[in-house]
Design a protein around this motif. Structure first.
Motif, PDB file in Angstrom:
ATOM      1  N   LEU A  11       0.856  -1.179   0.000  1.00  0.00           N
ATOM      2  CA  LEU A  11       0.000   0.000   0.000  1.00  0.00           C
ATOM      3  C   LEU A  11       0.895   1.232   0.000  1.00  0.00           C
ATOM      4  O   LEU A  11       1.676   1.434   0.931  1.00  0.00           O
ATOM      5  CB  LEU A  11      -0.894  -0.012   1.247  1.00  0.00           C
ATOM      6  CG  LEU A  11      -1.646   1.281   1.575  1.00  0.00           C
ATOM      7  CD1 LEU A  11      -2.692   1.578   0.504  1.00  0.00           C
ATOM      8  CD2 LEU A  11      -2.289   1.180   2.956  1.00  0.00           C
ATOM      9  N   LEU A  12       0.806   2.044  -1.048  1.00  0.00           N
ATOM     10  CA  LEU A  12       1.591   3.275  -1.095  1.00  0.00           C
ATOM     11  C   LEU A  12       0.902   4.296  -0.207  1.00  0.00           C
ATOM     12  O   LEU A  12      -0.230   4.693  -0.460  1.00  0.00           O
ATOM     13  CB  LEU A  12       1.712   3.784  -2.529  1.00  0.00           C
ATOM     14  CG  LEU A  12       2.311   2.787  -3.532  1.00  0.00           C
ATOM     15  CD1 LEU A  12       2.490   3.451  -4.898  1.00  0.00           C
ATOM     16  CD2 LEU A  12       3.630   2.220  -3.032  1.00  0.00           C
ATOM     17  N   SER A  13       1.598   4.718   0.853  1.00  0.00           N
ATOM     18  CA  SER A  13       0.959   5.515   1.893  1.00  0.00           C
ATOM     19  C   SER A  13       1.855   6.662   2.331  1.00  0.00           C
ATOM     20  O   SER A  13       3.083   6.533   2.368  1.00  0.00           O
ATOM     21  CB  SER A  13       0.634   4.618   3.097  1.00  0.00           C
ATOM     22  OG  SER A  13       0.133   5.377   4.180  1.00  0.00           O
ATOM     23  N   THR A  14       1.219   7.781   2.678  1.00  0.00           N
ATOM     24  CA  THR A  14       1.952   8.910   3.259  1.00  0.00           C
ATOM     25  C   THR A  14       1.766   8.948   4.774  1.00  0.00           C
ATOM     26  O   THR A  14       2.257   9.855   5.443  1.00  0.00           O
ATOM     27  CB  THR A  14       1.461  10.241   2.665  1.00  0.00           C
ATOM     28  OG1 THR A  14       0.042  10.360   2.895  1.00  0.00           O
ATOM     29  CG2 THR A  14       1.716  10.292   1.164  1.00  0.00           C
ATOM     30  N   GLY A  15       1.041   7.956   5.310  1.00  0.00           N
ATOM     31  CA  GLY A  15       0.790   7.910   6.746  1.00  0.00           C
ATOM     32  C   GLY A  15       1.760   6.990   7.456  1.00  0.00           C
ATOM     33  O   GLY A  15       2.978   7.086   7.286  1.00  0.00           O
ATOM     34  N   ASP A  16       1.215   6.062   8.247  1.00  0.00           N
ATOM     35  CA  ASP A  16       2.024   5.104   8.991  1.00  0.00           C
ATOM     36  C   ASP A  16       2.550   4.064   8.006  1.00  0.00           C
ATOM     37  O   ASP A  16       1.829   3.157   7.606  1.00  0.00           O
ATOM     38  CB  ASP A  16       1.164   4.444  10.072  1.00  0.00           C
ATOM     39  CG  ASP A  16       1.965   3.465  10.910  1.00  0.00           C
ATOM     40  OD1 ASP A  16       3.209   3.529  10.873  1.00  0.00           O
ATOM     41  OD2 ASP A  16       1.335   2.614  11.576  1.00  0.00           O
ATOM     42  N   ALA A  17       3.802   4.212   7.608  1.00  0.00           N
ATOM     43  CA  ALA A  17       4.330   3.376   6.533  1.00  0.00           C
ATOM     44  C   ALA A  17       5.800   3.050   6.757  1.00  0.00           C
ATOM     45  O   ALA A  17       6.546   3.829   7.353  1.00  0.00           O
ATOM     46  CB  ALA A  17       4.160   4.079   5.176  1.00  0.00           C
TER      47      ALA A  17
END
Length: 241
Positions: free
Chosen positions: A171-177
């Motif tokens: 999952l490409l994410s800008t959050g918890d990653a």
């Protein structure tokens, strides 16, 4: 100069002679090819055929296959790209570049923040158009397998279709990653999930994580909806198996 590449919507066999479809005919006419000129033909199932133009009239171009060439230009692993559809021409460009980079399947998704929303007959027309974009990209880049272009589907419904399916899920994410790059060497298939303009909602991201997707960050900059999945795909294409 290499022979022009033409995709045909029919299974190919040695010595087959047939008329090209309307789009391929127009392609040949634009290139001003003549009887006897060489072509490279492929049907999207793998490999390619040396061919030759047999006859040309105002409305028809007839070609003949000569011999099969077992040329494969696929990635070392299968990649499904599932993307929240960006608006209009950006989706066309995404499909073109994803095809060039080697995606085996492209799944357009309708998300809460999607600008482009299609369903029913319009979704079918879009899928047909996007497949034509992918075919043209294959002709240009040398791929002999046309990626599968699925019809647009809502994110929630698509996540349910993955039950029991093996492979890595990113999952490409800008959050918890987790930081890039993910571990990929043991995965024969990778599913890359990327959001629309504005990103996934918190509920959508939670649903993706519940379906087994692991968040990964592409860095401190916020990438566009049509940039992020291509950046991930380019890395996969260059990563040795």
């Amino acid at each position: 100069m290499s022979a022009p590449r033409i995709h045909v919507e029919r299974p190919l066999a040695p010595g087959a002679e047939f008329a090209l479809g309307a789009m391929a005919t127009r392609h040949v006419q634009v290139l001003r090819l003549q009887p006897g000129d060489a072509l490279t033909l492929f049907d999207g199932s793998g490999g390619q055929w040396a061919g030759v133009i047999h006859a040309i009239s105002r409305r028809e171009v007839r070609v003949r296959t000569l011999h099969f060439e077992a040329a494969e230009r696929e990635l070392a692993r299968t990649v499904m790209l599932a993307v929240g559809m960006p608006a209009n021409e950006r989706m066309d460009a995404l499909i073109e570049k994803a095809t060039e980079l080697g995606a085996a399947r492209i799944q357009p998704l309708v998300c809460e923040r999607s600008v482009l929303r299609v369903a029913g007959e319009r979704a079918l027309r879009k899928a047909t158009h996007w497949r034509a974009v992918a075919v043209a990209a294959c002709e240009q880049c040398g791929r002999n397998r046309v990626p599968e272009l699925a019809e647009p589907i809502k994110l929630e419904a698509w996540l349910h279709t993955l039950e029991g399916r093996a492979g890595a899920r990113w999952l490409l994410s800008t959050g918890d990653a987790l930081p890039w790059p993910p571990a990929v060497r043991d995965a024969s298939e990778v599913i890359v999930l990327s959001g629309p303009e504005g990103g996934f909602t918190a509920a959508e991201e939670a649903a993706a994580r519940a379906a087994g997707f692991v968040g990964h960050s592409l860095g401190p900059r916020v990438l566009r909806a049509d940039t992020a999945p291509l950046a991930a795909l380019a890395w996969i294409a260059l990563e040795p198996r």
